[in-house]
Scaffold this motif. Structure first.
Motif, PDB file in Angstrom:
ATOM      1  N   GLY A   1      88.877  -1.436  40.268  1.00 42.05           N
ATOM      2  CA  GLY A   1      88.588  -2.855  40.411  1.00 42.05           C
ATOM      3  C   GLY A   1      88.028  -3.450  39.140  1.00 42.05           C
ATOM      4  O   GLY A   1      87.853  -2.751  38.133  1.00 42.05           O
TER       5      GLY A   1
ATOM      6  N   ILE B   1      92.974 -12.742  48.369  1.00 39.27           N
ATOM      7  CA  ILE B   1      93.386 -11.599  47.552  1.00 39.27           C
ATOM      8  C   ILE B   1      93.747 -10.421  48.461  1.00 39.27           C
ATOM      9  O   ILE B   1      92.998 -10.094  49.382  1.00 39.27           O
ATOM     10  CB  ILE B   1      92.268 -11.219  46.569  1.00 39.27           C
ATOM     11  CG1 ILE B   1      92.183 -12.286  45.464  1.00 39.27           C
ATOM     12  CG2 ILE B   1      92.489  -9.828  45.986  1.00 39.27           C
ATOM     13  CD1 ILE B   1      91.024 -12.127  44.523  1.00 39.27           C
TER      14      ILE B   1
ATOM     15  N   TYR C   1      95.931 -10.342  40.404  1.00 39.19           N
ATOM     16  CA  TYR C   1      95.754  -9.977  41.816  1.00 39.19           C
ATOM     17  C   TYR C   1      96.981 -10.363  42.629  1.00 39.19           C
ATOM     18  O   TYR C   1      97.549 -11.444  42.440  1.00 39.19           O
ATOM     19  CB  TYR C   1      94.526 -10.685  42.390  1.00 39.19           C
ATOM     20  CG  TYR C   1      93.226 -10.187  41.803  1.00 39.19           C
ATOM     21  CD1 TYR C   1      92.552  -9.127  42.377  1.00 39.19           C
ATOM     22  CD2 TYR C   1      92.700 -10.766  40.645  1.00 39.19           C
ATOM     23  CE1 TYR C   1      91.366  -8.649  41.824  1.00 39.19           C
ATOM     24  CE2 TYR C   1      91.516 -10.301  40.086  1.00 39.19           C
ATOM     25  CZ  TYR C   1      90.856  -9.238  40.681  1.00 39.19           C
ATOM     26  OH  TYR C   1      89.691  -8.765  40.122  1.00 39.19           O
TER      27      TYR C   1
ATOM     28  N   CYS D   1      90.420 -16.430  40.418  1.00 36.41           N
ATOM     29  CA  CYS D   1      91.817 -16.273  40.840  1.00 36.41           C
ATOM     30  C   CYS D   1      92.152 -17.245  41.969  1.00 36.41           C
ATOM     31  O   CYS D   1      93.169 -17.963  41.926  1.00 36.41           O
ATOM     32  CB  CYS D   1      92.040 -14.830  41.287  1.00 36.41           C
ATOM     33  SG  CYS D   1      93.694 -14.493  41.869  1.00 36.41           S
TER      34      CYS D   1
ATOM     35  N   CYS E   1      95.079  -7.290  46.881  1.00 32.35           N
ATOM     36  CA  CYS E   1      94.620  -6.159  46.070  1.00 32.35           C
ATOM     37  C   CYS E   1      94.778  -6.506  44.594  1.00 32.35           C
ATOM     38  O   CYS E   1      95.442  -7.479  44.244  1.00 32.35           O
ATOM     39  CB  CYS E   1      95.415  -4.882  46.388  1.00 32.35           C
ATOM     40  SG  CYS E   1      97.163  -4.994  45.984  1.00 32.35           S
ATOM     41  N   ILE E   2      94.174  -5.700  43.755  1.00 32.12           N
ATOM     42  CA  ILE E   2      94.346  -5.889  42.307  1.00 32.12           C
ATOM     43  C   ILE E   2      95.653  -5.225  41.873  1.00 32.12           C
ATOM     44  O   ILE E   2      96.034  -4.170  42.412  1.00 32.12           O
ATOM     45  CB  ILE E   2      93.141  -5.333  41.530  1.00 32.12           C
ATOM     46  CG1 ILE E   2      93.212  -5.780  40.055  1.00 32.12           C
ATOM     47  CG2 ILE E   2      93.028  -3.818  41.657  1.00 32.12           C
ATOM     48  CD1 ILE E   2      91.920  -5.595  39.305  1.00 32.12           C
TER      49      ILE E   2
ATOM     50  N   ALA F   1      92.937 -10.271  34.537  1.00 34.43           N
ATOM     51  CA  ALA F   1      92.953  -9.469  35.769  1.00 34.43           C
ATOM     52  C   ALA F   1      93.924 -10.156  36.717  1.00 34.43           C
ATOM     53  O   ALA F   1      93.817 -11.361  36.957  1.00 34.43           O
ATOM     54  CB  ALA F   1      91.569  -9.401  36.380  1.00 34.43           C
TER      55      ALA F   1
ATOM     56  N   ALA G   1      92.219 -14.927  35.138  1.00 33.98           N
ATOM     57  CA  ALA G   1      92.761 -14.307  36.344  1.00 33.98           C
ATOM     58  C   ALA G   1      94.124 -14.924  36.609  1.00 33.98           C
ATOM     59  O   ALA G   1      94.319 -16.132  36.419  1.00 33.98           O
ATOM     60  CB  ALA G   1      91.845 -14.541  37.537  1.00 33.98           C
TER      61      ALA G   1
ATOM     62  N   GLU H   1      87.379 -12.812  41.098  1.00 26.43           N
ATOM     63  CA  GLU H   1      88.122 -13.081  42.350  1.00 26.43           C
ATOM     64  C   GLU H   1      88.072 -14.581  42.681  1.00 26.43           C
ATOM     65  O   GLU H   1      89.078 -15.177  43.071  1.00 26.43           O
ATOM     66  CB  GLU H   1      87.558 -12.261  43.514  1.00 26.43           C
ATOM     67  CG  GLU H   1      87.763 -10.749  43.393  1.00 26.43           C
ATOM     68  CD  GLU H   1      86.652 -10.046  42.633  1.00 26.43           C
ATOM     69  OE1 GLU H   1      85.739 -10.717  42.080  1.00 26.43           O
ATOM     70  OE2 GLU H   1      86.682  -8.802  42.588  1.00 26.43           O
TER      71      GLU H   1
END
Lengths: 133, 133
Positions: free
Chosen positions: B70, A65, A88, A51, A67-68, A86, A6, A48
Motif C-alpha cells: 500500500g 477504491i 488505484y 484519488c 485496490c491499489i 499512486a 493519484a 486515497e
C-alpha cells in the motif's frame, strides 16, 4: 522533494470489467490526449482521498477504491518534473460521467478500444499491470 | 512537494510466511524502536529500486519485490514532516541479515512476536494490510 499524484482507473464492474472511464486532457502536457482521471496530492489529504476527489472533479462520478494497482515513479514519466503517481482501481458508486475541471470531456470506453488508444504519460502501463488489457 | 520513502516488509516465505526482518532504528525519530527497513527516494531512482537499495543498506539482504502492500500518506505519520511511503512485500534472494547504515541492528522476528511489539511510525498497520497479523 517530489510531486505526488493519484490516478483512478474506474471500471464498470470489478468482477467482470468491460469498460473504463477515460478523460481527454484540457491542458498540457498531452493536451487533447486520452488519460486516466487524476491529479496532485493536496497538503492535508491522504492519497486515497486525493484519488476519490480527483475522480469526482474530472468525471463527476463518486467512486470507491477497490485496490491499489501500483506506484509509478520513472524519473522521466512527467515532462513537468518528477511526479510519483499512486494508481488505484476504482468502481463508481454514484453520479454519471461528465467531464469537468481539468478534463475537456469524460466517457466510458470499452477495454477492447483501450488496447488501440494512445494514452497520456504511462497510463497504458497501468492497464497492463491491472491485468485489464 | 513531499518526501517519498519506500519500506520493505521482508518475509521468509511468501507462500507460508512465519518470519519478518525488523531493524532497530539508530536515529530519531523512534530511535531504538523496531521498524521495517526503508528510506527516502533518491532523485533518479524508481520507488522499487529505492525499496531494494534501502533493504540492502539496512539489513544486508538482497531482496526481490513480491507485490505492493500500500501507500501510506497520513499527513501526520512522520514527525519530521510530510512523508508518503510506498510499502512492498519482499523476499530475500541472497545474503544474511546484519544491521548497518541507519539500522542499529536487524534480525528475523516471528510474526507471532510482531503482534506484541510496538513498531515505529505506522509500520504495524502495514502488517495488518498485508494480512500477516
Amino acid at each position: 522533494m517530489y510531486r505526488i499524484a493519484a490516478d483512478a482507473l474506474i471500471i464498470d464492474n470489478p468482477d467482470a470489467p468491460s469498460q473504463v472511464v477515460l478523460i481527454t486532457r484540457k491542458n498540457p502536457p498531452y493536451q487533447g490526449n486520452f488519460a486516466l482521471p487524476g491529479g496532485f496530492l493536496e497538503p492535508r489529504e491522504t492519497i486515497e482521498k486525493c484519488c476519490i476527489r480527483e475522480a469526482k472533479e474530472e468525471t463527476s462520478l463518486d467512486v470507491e477504491i477497490v485496490c491499489i494497482i501500483g506506484v509509478y515513479s520513472d524519473p522521466d514519466r512527467d515532462p513537468r518534473g518528477r511526479t510519483v503517481s499512486a494508481t488505484y482501481l476504482c468502481k463508481p458508486v454514484g453520479g454519471s460521467v461528465e467531464g469537468s475541471d481539468d478534463a475537456a470531456s469524460a466517457r466510458w470506453v470499452s477495454l477492447d478500444e483501450v488496447k488501440d488508444l494512445d494514452l497520456a504519460f504511462d497510463h497504458k502501463q497501468m492497464f497492463h499491470d491491472a491485468g485489464l488489457i
